[in-house]
Design an enzyme around this catalytic site. Structure first.
Site, PDB file in Angstrom:
ATOM      1  CE  LYS A  52       4.750 -15.084  -4.966  1.00  0.00           C
ATOM      2  NZ  LYS A  52       4.931 -13.629  -4.896  1.00  0.00           N
ATOM      3  CD  GLN A  96       4.573 -10.951  -7.397  1.00  0.00           C
ATOM      4  OE1 GLN A  96       4.018 -11.845  -6.787  1.00  0.00           O
ATOM      5  NE2 GLN A  96       5.891 -10.797  -7.378  1.00  0.00           N
ATOM      6  CG  ASP A 119       4.541 -10.823   0.388  1.00  0.00           C
ATOM      7  OD1 ASP A 119       5.054 -11.941   0.244  1.00  0.00           O
ATOM      8  OD2 ASP A 119       4.101 -10.129  -0.554  1.00  0.00           O
TER       9      ASP A 119
END
Ligand code: NAD
Length: 284
Positions: A52, A96, A119
């Site tokens: 990322k 994460q 997200d």
């Protein structure tokens, strides 16, 4: 032989658009940035976070990494999320997953400002997804939709079957296909006679988390088969939830693993980060 739906190609196309948008925003004096939080030493999570960060660098997005020790407390994480929520130089926040077991993922996700939730896991954004009012999109299912669009695959009125009902993939996948007028069946571990459903699918999305689960007999001739799964086999190679070698001979289109949905997820995350920056700067 099925046509290949190349996530590499579609993600390159999407990344170019995202990089162009970042440049346009930069020209207006708006920087685009993503904060990534990782807790502990899980090797797979470290690889994902690194990927990322690299994607941000390539597209001109500023990234901030917060690598916290395994023994970080819930309160310390909440304090960090609050600080990032309040920072004007942070557009997107990503925590994460999975987090170490002593941390409560749900309350941490809920603490991220919905406007910075790249997200698209926050219940507010999930609700907006279902009502068709959201601007941020769930990355993996949105990546699948982008692949279908790129290859001009019509969804309207088609029988779409999704195997898997996770909050991250299966459920939002069904929501996005429904929004595009697909007739959607959402199958899961308690579905009876799964094959009866999958054999009717014009578009079959496998997000079941089991290597090579979808075999030839489960697939209708000329169906579009999208494989979300990722598994490392004993020989070190990657495979998906679909037995590619078998299914390729019956499907009309098929996405491979690797080089399918995987690169799309990160490309969609980058696009969401730009969208978040636009929302926060009121240019959307
Ligand atoms: P999950 O384990 O949370 O969900 C799996 C789903 O499959 C469940 O809803 C379960 O009901 C269903 N299922 C299990 N056994 C079944 C059976 N026998 N018949 C029918 N349904 C069954 O997994 P997930 O997070 O949704 O991920 C699915 C796969 O996609 C995994 O392989 C994961 O690694 C991969 N994944 C890939 C990406 C990417 O970027 N490519 C992103 C997320 C997940």
């Amino acid at each position: 032989m099925a046509k290949i739906i190349s996530g590499k190609e579609v993600s390159a196309f999407l990344n170019q658009k995202t990089a162009d948008e970042v440049k346009l925003l930069n020209d207006k004096g708006i920087a685009v940035s993503l904060a990534v939080i990782i807790v502990g030493d899980d090797p797979a999570s470290k690889v994902y976070v690194n990927n990322k960060k690299k994607a941000c660098e390539k597209l001109g997005i500023v990234s901030f990494e917060y690598a916290l020790p395994e023994n970080t407390t819930q309160q310390e994480l909440l304090d960090l999320i609050n600080e990032l929520n309040n920072r004007n130089d942070v557009n997107g926040i990503l925590c994460q997953l999975p987090l170490p077991p002593h941390l409560d993922e749900e309350s941490l996700i809920n603490a991220i400002s919905p406007e910075k939730d790249v997200d698209c896991f926050h219940p507010v954004n999930v609700g907006r997804l279902y009502t068709g009012t959201g601007k941020l999109k769930p990355c993996t299912p949105a990546g699948v939709m982008e692949m279908l669009k790129y290859y001009d695959i019509d969804i309207q009125g088609k029988n779409c079957v999704v195997i898997g009902r996770s909050n991250i993939v299966g459920k939002p996948m069904a929501a996005l296909l429904t929004a595009q007028n697909g007739t959607v069946t959402l199958c899961h571990s308690k579905t009876k006679n799964l094959i009866e459903h999958t054999r009717k699918a014009d578009i079959l999305v496998a997000a079941v988390g089991k290597p090579k689960f979808v075999v030839k007999d489960m697939v209708k001739e000329d169906a579009v088969v999208i494989d979300v799964g990722i598994h490392r086999m004993e020989n070190g190679k990657l495979c998906g939830d679909v037995d590619f070698d078998e299914v390729e001979s019956v499907a009309g289109y098929i996405s491979p693993v690797p080089g399918g949905v995987g690169p799309m997820t990160i490309a969609e995350l980058m696009e969401n980060t730009v969208t978040a920056a636009k929302i926060q700067n009121q240019v959307i």
